[in-house]
Enzyme design. Structure first.
Site, PDB file in Angstrom:
ATOM      1  N   GLU A 113       0.829  -1.207   0.000  1.00  0.00           N
ATOM      2  CA  GLU A 113       0.000   0.000   0.000  1.00  0.00           C
ATOM      3  C   GLU A 113       0.864   1.257   0.000  1.00  0.00           C
ATOM      4  OE1 GLU A 113      -3.855   2.104   2.035  1.00  0.00           O
ATOM      5  OE2 GLU A 113      -3.444  -0.008   2.438  1.00  0.00           O
ATOM      6  N   SER A 114       1.982   1.217   0.692  1.00  0.00           N
ATOM      7  CA  SER A 114       2.874   2.383   0.732  1.00  0.00           C
ATOM      8  C   SER A 114       3.408   2.729  -0.652  1.00  0.00           C
ATOM      9  CB  SER A 114       4.048   2.122   1.683  1.00  0.00           C
ATOM     10  OG  SER A 114       3.589   1.946   3.001  1.00  0.00           O
TER      11      SER A 114
END
Length: 139
Positions: free
Chosen positions: A61-62
């Site tokens: 997700e980062s």
């Protein structure tokens, strides 16, 4: 801003965040991808000594969310992840994993990313799909 300056900017934004806690570092970018790396050690293990799926999800997700910043007006917009699906293919006990986000769809309000998490040998550890929403900053 050149690519090295952009990578440094992304890494600077990670100070005092989960990304710093997990030692996630943005390491490469191109016209259609962004790559980050994360060391695999006891800090990101589950109780049985393997890479925790939640740490892998945080990495995916980062990198996907950061990549969305290429396509927005940073002065007036920001991005939030709204859906993450992840399939874990192979376990990992030590070393490094690399997550590379590639854009599948770039809309005005949503972005869709495929994020491949691979080890140093290029073996697929996890495959992820991230949907991000583009929001307007409040004035």
């Amino acid at each position: 801003m050149n690519k090295n300056e952009k990578l440094q900017h992304f890494n600077d934004l990670c100070k005092n965040t989960l990304m710093e806690t997990l030692n996630i570092e943005f390491v490469a970018m191109g016209d259609d991808f962004l790559t980050a790396k994360m060391p695999v050690n006891s800090k990101v293990h589950q109780p049985y000594g393997q890479l925790h799926g939640g740490a892998t999800a945080a990495l995916a997700e980062s990198v996907g969310s950061a990549a969305s910043n290429f396509f927005i007006e940073l002065e007036s917009q920001y991005v939030n992840g709204i859906e993450l699906t992840i399939n874990h293919i192979k376990s990992k006990r030590e070393g490094v994993v690399f997550a590379t986000a590639k854009n599948i769809h770039k809309g005005r309000s949503t972005h869709l990313w495929e994020v491949r998490v691979e080890d140093e040998e290029g073996d697929l550890i996890s495959i992820c799909k991230l949907t991000s929403i583009v929001l307007n900053k409040k004035s």
